[in-house]
Scaffold this motif. Sequence first.
Motif, PDB file in Angstrom:
ATOM      1  N   LEU A 119      16.971 -26.832  32.114  1.00 45.52           N
ATOM      2  CA  LEU A 119      15.802 -27.479  31.510  1.00 45.52           C
ATOM      3  C   LEU A 119      15.197 -28.530  32.436  1.00 45.52           C
ATOM      4  CD1 LEU A 119      17.182 -28.006  27.889  1.00 45.52           C
ATOM      5  CD2 LEU A 119      15.191 -26.619  28.482  1.00 45.52           C
ATOM      6  N   PHE A 120      16.063 -29.280  33.094  1.00 49.03           N
ATOM      7  CA  PHE A 120      15.649 -30.464  33.850  1.00 49.03           C
ATOM      8  C   PHE A 120      15.156 -30.133  35.260  1.00 49.03           C
ATOM      9  CE2 PHE A 120      16.515 -34.008  36.687  1.00 49.03           C
ATOM     10  CZ  PHE A 120      16.097 -35.121  35.977  1.00 49.03           C
ATOM     11  N   SER A 121      15.928 -29.361  35.992  1.00 49.51           N
ATOM     12  CA  SER A 121      15.718 -29.259  37.441  1.00 49.51           C
ATOM     13  C   SER A 121      14.404 -28.613  37.857  1.00 49.51           C
ATOM     14  CB  SER A 121      16.900 -28.521  38.079  1.00 49.51           C
ATOM     15  OG  SER A 121      18.084 -29.271  37.917  1.00 49.51           O
ATOM     16  N   PRO A 122      13.955 -27.504  37.248  1.00 49.15           N
ATOM     17  CA  PRO A 122      12.671 -26.945  37.685  1.00 49.15           C
ATOM     18  C   PRO A 122      11.478 -27.815  37.293  1.00 49.15           C
ATOM     19  CG  PRO A 122      13.984 -25.317  36.491  1.00 49.15           C
ATOM     20  CD  PRO A 122      14.602 -26.655  36.240  1.00 49.15           C
ATOM     21  N   ILE A 179      21.698 -18.929  37.767  1.00 47.20           N
ATOM     22  CA  ILE A 179      21.024 -17.843  38.479  1.00 47.20           C
ATOM     23  C   ILE A 179      20.377 -16.863  37.500  1.00 47.20           C
ATOM     24  CG2 ILE A 179      21.444 -15.793  39.897  1.00 47.20           C
ATOM     25  CD1 ILE A 179      23.463 -17.475  41.484  1.00 47.20           C
ATOM     26  N   ILE A 180      21.068 -16.562  36.407  1.00 49.72           N
ATOM     27  CA  ILE A 180      20.572 -15.551  35.463  1.00 49.72           C
ATOM     28  C   ILE A 180      19.493 -16.101  34.547  1.00 49.72           C
ATOM     29  CG2 ILE A 180      21.223 -14.139  33.463  1.00 49.72           C
ATOM     30  CD1 ILE A 180      23.895 -13.645  34.793  1.00 49.72           C
ATOM     31  N   ALA A 181      19.680 -17.318  34.032  1.00 49.78           N
ATOM     32  CA  ALA A 181      18.859 -17.783  32.907  1.00 49.78           C
ATOM     33  C   ALA A 181      17.759 -18.768  33.263  1.00 49.78           C
ATOM     34  CB  ALA A 181      19.772 -18.408  31.846  1.00 49.78           C
ATOM     35  N   GLU A 182      17.808 -19.429  34.428  1.00 45.89           N
ATOM     36  CA  GLU A 182      16.839 -20.492  34.682  1.00 45.89           C
ATOM     37  C   GLU A 182      15.406 -19.976  34.767  1.00 45.89           C
ATOM     38  OE1 GLU A 182      17.711 -24.187  37.056  1.00 45.89           O
ATOM     39  OE2 GLU A 182      16.379 -23.168  38.465  1.00 45.89           O
ATOM     40  N   PRO A 219      11.121 -31.145  28.144  1.00 42.10           N
ATOM     41  CA  PRO A 219      12.312 -30.490  28.719  1.00 42.10           C
ATOM     42  C   PRO A 219      13.153 -31.428  29.563  1.00 42.10           C
ATOM     43  CG  PRO A 219      10.306 -29.736  29.815  1.00 42.10           C
ATOM     44  CD  PRO A 219       9.872 -30.505  28.614  1.00 42.10           C
ATOM     45  N   MET A 220      12.524 -32.434  30.192  1.00 44.42           N
ATOM     46  CA  MET A 220      13.322 -33.385  30.969  1.00 44.42           C
ATOM     47  C   MET A 220      14.248 -34.191  30.073  1.00 44.42           C
ATOM     48  SD  MET A 220      11.118 -34.951  34.150  1.00 44.42           S
ATOM     49  CE  MET A 220      12.526 -35.995  34.560  1.00 44.42           C
TER      50      MET A 220
END
Length: 413
Positions: free
Chosen positions: A328-331, A273-276, A291-292
Amino acid sequence: MSTDTDAERSQAPDRSILQVVLKSPRPVKVLVAGVFLNRTGSFFSTFLVLFLRQLGFSLTQMPIVLLFVGAATPIGSLLGGWAADRFSRRIALVSSTLLASGGLAVIGLSPNRNTALVGVFLAALFAQAYLPAASALLVDNTRERDRVPTFAFFRLALNLGAALGPVIAVFIAPHGLKGLFLASACCYAVFAAVLWFGLRHPSAKPTDAEAGPAADQDRTGHTPLGLLAFFGAVLGITVVYVQYSSTVSLAVSAAHSASAYASLLTLNGVLVIIAEMPLSAWTRRLPWWVPMALGTAAMAIGIAMCGALHSYLLIALGVVVWSAGEMLFSPVVSSATAALSPADRIGRYQGYLATVQAVAFALGPAIGIFVYGRSTGALWAACLVVGVLACAGIAVAGRSAHRLAARSASASA
């Protein structure tokens, strides 16, 4: 050839993450607000097992029901992606959320077990079916350079809603599990209303000049090998990632306690929540496969650390590593899928992505527990091996995308 004005626009500095959020088109803001409201009342998957137990299903009968539920979810994702392209994003979003609301209402009002099962199947089929259309809507209304922070913004709403949901459940659960499903039905109905009225006049798509050179690329030439490598990598690393909810919980609880495991999950949630969102300011500037691949490696290493190590501090470090990989991966994965999609099949490809992830979430825990029961060391080694193979798959897909971009650039020169 591009004009000087176009070149200047394509080389314009990226907007800050705050500007991307504040200046998001109306459809993006409507979707993010709606999904936050909906997520706060999404209790279906969390309380389904308890509800089935309350209906009288035994431990031998429950896996059969859960198998049908697990099969329904990816089917719903495929239907949602198809509807998003065949009709419109708005129709696909509203219809899927209304059908999910109906299924949840059937559960909450069911007079007997058979009726409840009908509701369970409908809810499983449609509760996540809106996601491909939602992703396609974000792609439609976002410049390519802003996609990663926009998807991070969307995920922030999901995560904040998921964090608030258990607080609400504390007040509803004492009145019966059916009340939770009725609350979920109301949330989905409100979500549908927000989408129907809020998306009545969608904003125009960003122009090619705004989107930059990547918008002019022919995205129909990706090889089957590249696409298979991409979705295979997503399947593999998601199977590894989902071990956090099954075998990692067993390992950490055995070494410490269930409350220790719960605190680690809280750490993961807080970090994401804080860093993404801030991290997306960096990942947006990289080719999607970078990043993936980094995220894939970090998730595999972090999950293996959490399962194989016994020191609580080292396990907590593993959670930090896997959380960094998730951020790193999800967005990026939805944005990458859009980059690999033909222009007229963005919804379908987002449906393929959601289907692959749903299959991994359905099968991953069972596969992990099967291996864990035979050799814990083999499981954590397998997680690392799958992580390496997934990185290789992303590299193959990225190489295919790079070659296609190079051909498109030379053809337009």
